[in-house]
Design an enzyme around this catalytic site. Structure first.
Site, short mmCIF file in Angstrom:
data_model
loop_
_atom_site.label_atom_id
_atom_site.label_comp_id
_atom_site.label_asym_id
_atom_site.label_seq_id
_atom_site.Cartn_x
_atom_site.Cartn_y
_atom_site.Cartn_z
N HIS A 288 28.03 18.53 -4.11
CA HIS A 288 27.88 19.67 -5.04
C HIS A 288 28.63 20.86 -4.47
CE1 HIS A 288 26.09 22.24 -8.08
NE2 HIS A 288 26.06 23.15 -7.13
N ASP B 269 14.55 24.07 -14.78
CA ASP B 269 15.75 24.77 -14.30
C ASP B 269 16.71 25.07 -15.45
OD1 ASP B 269 17.63 25.80 -12.28
OD2 ASP B 269 18.86 24.19 -13.10
N ARG C 8 18.33 33.35 -16.50
CA ARG C 8 18.90 34.15 -15.40
C ARG C 8 20.31 34.62 -15.75
NH1 ARG C 8 19.08 30.05 -11.05
NH2 ARG C 8 20.18 31.65 -9.89
N1 URA Z 1 24.54 26.61 -10.01
C1 URA Z 1 23.29 26.19 -10.36
O1 URA Z 1 23.10 25.05 -10.75
N2 URA Z 1 22.30 27.07 -10.26
C2 URA Z 1 22.46 28.34 -9.83
O2 URA Z 1 21.50 29.07 -9.75
C3 URA Z 1 23.76 28.76 -9.47
C4 URA Z 1 24.79 27.87 -9.57
#
Ligand code: URA
Length: 427
Positions: free
Chosen positions: A82, A161, A168
């Site tokens: 990642h 998320d 966010r």
């Molecule tokens: N990438 C993500 O998946 N989450 C974040 O908070 C920032 C970058």
């Protein structure tokens, strides 16, 4: 339990209890905690931080909000990579088939780009026919046959998320190390990979502008991964100037294919090989030789099979933008700075990126760099080519590039920063 008391705890600088964290993540996912309440909590976290035990519990609660994938039926070890995102960061494209060619299975669940950094899926979607959406069975089948899959993460992985990241993004609460670490790691742990290598970027084109912040983010993510049984390490890498010579979707696919053909820019090749070695060691294959797999064509063979398995035509011509504009070198000397953020912003303004999740991207738009930091340049010669289908954007892109580079007189001392700055692993 109620949202206001959870918000007040964090607003006043306290630590959230395990019960508060489990409750608020679950209630938010179910719609019982409102967006405005979660925004207030995210801002309190951004301002007051979270301890390592709070981050671990928060991550666990986000994993528990959805399904976990299971790759235990595969005979090869699984390993994923990642990147925290950068300009010209096309490394996943050559890396996934390269690591597969060396014997590991790479389940690379990726995202689309937002803002000045490009998204892996947007890049691959410039290949005619290629599709990002796969069902779980199809994904497992391709992983077993080819060894590498790059596809969109399904809605079932860490849905908390998904909701929180979108919130966010529009409430100025992305830049929080605890929230970034838990967001990235909840998805990667739920994905079910056995090992994981993180490419944590630092510099003007990265989320983390300072090396200290990149170190802190990497350490938090490495600890989260290892605590959840995923062997995790990180490389801190330079993102002060763009990676390679292209930023944009089809332009970056073309450059990735050059790397797979044993050519391509030195920095892209160096980082691809460094990450491949780290991934193969994490997967328990330390003797595999990724440089050989690039040179002997086996990585290219895996790329072609991976693209074909997802409906793409690896022989098809890639889209080219309708209009080009050449920017020339203003003075003779040495290019000593080329700012990653400015190049990313200009590529985005040309149409390579999107402002809102639902916006389309232009496959051919972006920037081709004819010189990189350290190169000798001559006044009047090509510096970069801007590509777009919307030529009215050339001026807007050029504004972003107005202070993007420095040219020093010939003979000025200049040392390129290394690509890999540090490695972070569990003590
Ligand atoms: N990438 C993500 O998946 N989450 C974040 O908070 C920032 C970058």
């Amino acid at each position: 339990m109620d949202a206001i008391s959870v918000i007040r705890t964090k607003r006043d600088g306290g630590a959230l209890t395990e019960r508060q964290i489990d409750w608020v993540i679950d209630a938010y996912t179910r719609g019982e905690v409102a967006d405005e309440q979660m925004s207030a909590l995210a801002m309190a976290i951004l301002l007051n931080g979270m301890s390592r035990p709070e981050i671990a519990r928060w991550t666990g609660a986000m994993i528990a909000s959805g399904e976990r994938m299971d790759f235990s039926a595969l005979t090869r070890p699984t390993v994923d990579k990642h990147s925290t995102g950068g300009v010209g960061d096309k490394i996943t494209l050559p890396l996934a088939p390269l690591v597969a060619a060396c014997g590991a299975a790479v389940p690379q669940l990726s995202g689309r780009g937002l803002g000045h950094t490009g998204g892996t899926l947007d890049k691959l979607e410039s290949i005619p026919g290629w599709r990002a959406g796969l069902g779980n069975d199809e994904l497992l089948g391709i992983l077993g046959d080819v060894g590498a899959v790059i596809c969109a993460a399904g809605d079932g992985l860490a849905p908390a998320d998904k909701k929180l990241y979108a919130l966010r993004d529009v409430t100025g609460t992305v830049e929080s190390i605890p929230l970034i670490a838990s967001s990235i790691m909840s998805k990667k742990i739920a994905e079910g990979t056995g090992s994981l290598v993180l490419d944590v970027k630092t510099g003007s084109g990265a989320f983390m502008k300072s090396l200290d912040d990149a170190r802190e983010l990497a350490a938090a993510m490495v600890e989260l991964g290892n605590d959840h049984g995923v062997r995790t390490s990180a490389l801190l890498t330079d993102m002060s100037s763009p990676l390679g010579r292209t930023a944009g979707n089809a332009l970056e696919v073309r450059e990735s294919v050059e790397v797979l053909a044993g050519d391509g820019p030195a920095d892209v090749v160096e980082l691809t090989l460094a990450l491949a070695r780290e991934m193969l060691a994490a997967a328990g294959l330390p003797d595999a030789d990724p440089a050989k797999a690039l040179a002997d064509g086996s990585a290219m063979d895996h790329w072609r099979r991976m693209i074909t398995a997802q409906g793409g035509d690896p022989n098809a011509a890639l889209p080219l933008a309708r209009e080009q504009h050449l920017v020339t070198v203003p003075a003779t000397g040495t290019l000593t700075r080329l700012d990653a953020y400015a190049v990313g912003l200009a590529a985005w303004r040309l149409g390579a990126g999107r402002a809102r999740k639902e916006d389309p991207v232009q496959a051919g738009a972006g920037i081709e760099l004819h010189a990189k930091p350290g190169d000798a340049v001559t006044a009047g010669r090509p510096l970069m080519t801007l590509h777009t289908d919307t030529p009215e954007k050339f001026g807007y892109a050029q504004e972003a590039l107005a202070d993007a580079y420095d040219i020093s007189p010939k003979g000025t001392e200049f040392a390129l920063p290394p690509i890999v700055l540090e490695r972070v692993a569990s003590p």
